[in-house]
Design an enzyme around this catalytic site. Structure first.
Site, PDB file in Angstrom:
ATOM      1  N   SER A 149      48.785  25.505  54.629  1.00 60.77           N
ATOM      2  CA  SER A 149      47.871  25.693  55.751  1.00 60.77           C
ATOM      3  C   SER A 149      46.528  24.988  55.600  1.00 60.77           C
ATOM      4  O   SER A 149      45.795  24.842  56.572  1.00 60.77           O
ATOM      5  CB  SER A 149      47.642  27.184  56.008  1.00 60.77           C
ATOM      6  OG  SER A 149      48.815  27.770  56.495  1.00 60.77           O
ATOM      7  N   SER A 152      48.090  26.066  59.165  1.00 59.54           N
ATOM      8  CA  SER A 152      47.475  26.769  60.281  1.00 59.54           C
ATOM      9  C   SER A 152      45.960  26.594  60.388  1.00 59.54           C
ATOM     10  O   SER A 152      45.355  27.019  61.360  1.00 59.54           O
ATOM     11  CB  SER A 152      47.786  28.265  60.171  1.00 59.54           C
ATOM     12  OG  SER A 152      47.220  28.820  58.991  1.00 59.54           O
ATOM     13  N   LYS A 206      37.396  29.187  59.674  1.00 56.77           N
ATOM     14  CA  LYS A 206      38.636  29.541  60.349  1.00 56.77           C
ATOM     15  C   LYS A 206      38.508  30.931  60.961  1.00 56.77           C
ATOM     16  O   LYS A 206      37.836  31.815  60.392  1.00 56.77           O
ATOM     17  CB  LYS A 206      39.788  29.495  59.332  1.00 56.77           C
ATOM     18  CG  LYS A 206      41.183  29.608  59.912  1.00 56.77           C
ATOM     19  CD  LYS A 206      42.209  29.412  58.809  1.00 56.77           C
ATOM     20  CE  LYS A 206      43.649  29.536  59.302  1.00 56.77           C
ATOM     21  NZ  LYS A 206      44.620  29.315  58.200  1.00 56.77           N
TER      22      LYS A 206
END
Length: 491
Positions: A194, A170, A88
């Protein structure tokens, strides 16, 4: 020109399959990396343009070649030797890739050090293949921002449907990269939902660990209390292998010290096909009305999942009570801690960077509105008003209440009352209470709706119960084998 790959290369490759092929000399890590780069070029950056990858590591092929040579001369160091992993975009790497949390302001930010978990991955001889797109600032930017969107990277799409299908976030890009077979593994981060949200939405396995099991250092923060990184994979086995590599006590992260004597030597030792036999599982089916109307719930698939649990020998307690589940949670912890943690992170950036505070970030975005503010920045502007100290009584009380109501009157209360090994939630509706408790959860695919939209369930437990959750999740996965690869077409 079309590159021809060996017959071995296909979608849904697992770590054990790959390692066996490399040990037998059938393939090399170099060929594996090239296979995934080819898929990224064809399907992520072209064709359907899934758009989950923000950057590719320009040294990935070189690293793979070095690891192939090491395998020949010294042997493989472990199961991640030569295996690609994507990260990420809020996880720092000391190389030519940037770390921006999806912001344009940080698009040229080159970290001076690897995050602790990146060092662990490199020590395990994994190949960092690239950085993935994410909901900008881990969804701390704007209330109207669509999951999987960042001003730097644009919109990541769900590979299972049209461009309007919810992708989850996310850690959107991290889940999609694995789901669409652009990497074997990925690492996401979670404050609340997330990891488990995009895992459910993209039919992959996501493990959100106990806070402290995995170091937070070197990750652009959202909160101190709830942040954690975690593995995302196509199978529970691969997720457990990655979890092994990520855990460890970090002298620069106080939270990691609480994991002393709580880290399992090998999480794959809990992969038992009969793991549900004799287990006692509570079913939470008292979600808010709006969830059942959201399109994320499928009653048939959830009942089918419960039936599988029973069929595999689990004792099921339905309609369990979680006293605090429907309480009106206070959000003081995330409001105050993002202001404090992000401000401090920005303040430590090199002098040549354009922003060094949330206020400067807001102004930077205002100066390039057309590029940076498609959805505005109301969340960021709201948090700017909070003090950059953590002494406010509202914050302190919110922090204490979060722990008390999520643990003593939440998950632990319910586990003890019904003598449960774990709680099962449809989709990821248990994410908030788990996040506030700092407790682990694992999201597992559980089928597809008539529309083709993925559905899944989440197993939740108490602190450091990852081994139990992996055991239950693996047994469910093996009994259902629900996951199927999305159909991607070039145009």
């Amino acid at each position: 020109m079309t590159i021809k790959f060996k017959e071995f290369f296909k979608e849904e490759l697992t770590i054990y399959e790959i390692q066996l092929a490399m040990e037998n000399g059938e393939i090399t890590s170099r060929e594996l990396i090239m296979f995934y780069l080819d898929r990224i070029a064809k399907y992520d950056q072209d064709g359907p343009k899934i758009n989950c990858m923000l950057e590719i590591n320009p040294d990935a092929i070189f690293i793979a070649e070095a690891l192939d040579n090491e395998r020949k001369t010294k042997g493989a160091r472990g199961p991640l030797h030569g295996i690609p992993v994507v990260l990420k975009d809020n996880i720092e790497t000391k190389d030519s890739m940037h770390t921006s949390a999806g912001t344009i302001a940080l698009e040229n930010h080159l970290a001076s050090n690897d995050a602790f978990i990146v060092k662990k991955l490199r020590d395990a001889d994994a190949v960092i293949l690239g950085k993935t797109n994410m909901t900008e600032l881990a969804n701390g930017m704007a209330s109207e921002m669509w999951a999987g969107y960042s001003s730097r990277g644009g919109q990541t799409l769900n590979p299972y449907g049209d461009e309007n299908l919810f992708v989850g976030g996310s850690s959107s890009g991290s889940a999609v990269a694995v789901a669409a077979n652009f990497s074997v593994l990925s690492v996401g981060t979670e404050t609340d939902a997330s990891i488990v949200s995009p895992a459910i939405q993209n039919s992959v396995v996501g493990i959100k660990p106990t806070v402290g099991l995995i170091s937070r250092s070197g990750i652009i923060p959202f909160t101190y209390s709830q942040d954690t990184a975690g593995p995302i994979a196509r199978t529970v086995t691969d997720a457990a292998i990655l979890l092994n590599a990520l855990t460890g006590i970090d002298k620069d992260d106080a939270a990691s010290y609480r994991s002393a004597n709580n880290i399992e030597r090998d999480y794959t030792s809990f992969l038992d096909r009969k793991g549900l036999d004799g287990a006692k599982v509570g079913i939470f089916n008292n979600a808010p009305k709006e969830y059942y109307e959201s399109g994320e719930y499928d009653e048939h698939l959830f009942k089918k999942a419960i039936h599988v649990l029973k069929e595999q020998g689990a004792t099921i307690i339905e309609n369990i009570e979680i006293p605090s589940f429907h309480r009106e949670w206070k959000w003081g912890v995330s409001l105050y801690e993002l202001r404090h943690s992000l401000d401090n992170y920005l303040a430590k950036l090199p002098s040549h960077m354009p922003v060094h505070s949330i206020s400067e970030l807001i102004q930077f975005n205002n100066n390039i509105k057309e590029k940076a503010l498609k959805y505005g920045q109301d969340k960021l502007e709201h948090r700017e008003k909070f003090p950059n100290t953590l002494r406010n009584p509202e914050y302190i009380q919110a922090k204490l209440e979060d722990l008390y109501f999520s643990q003593e009157l939440g998950i632990d209360y319910t586990l003890q009352k019904y003598e449960l090994d774990a709680i099962v939630f449809p989709s990821y509706i248990g994410s908030t209470i788990s996040a506030k408790a700092g407790y682990p959860s694992i999201a597992i695919p559980a089928g597809y709706m008539d529309s083709g939209r993925p559905f899944g369930i989440t197993f939740v437990g108490t602190a450091f119960s990852e081994a139990v959750l992996i055991n239950l999740g693996f047994a469910f996965e093996q009994a259902t084998k629900s996951r199927r690869s999305p159909v991607l077409n070039t145009f």
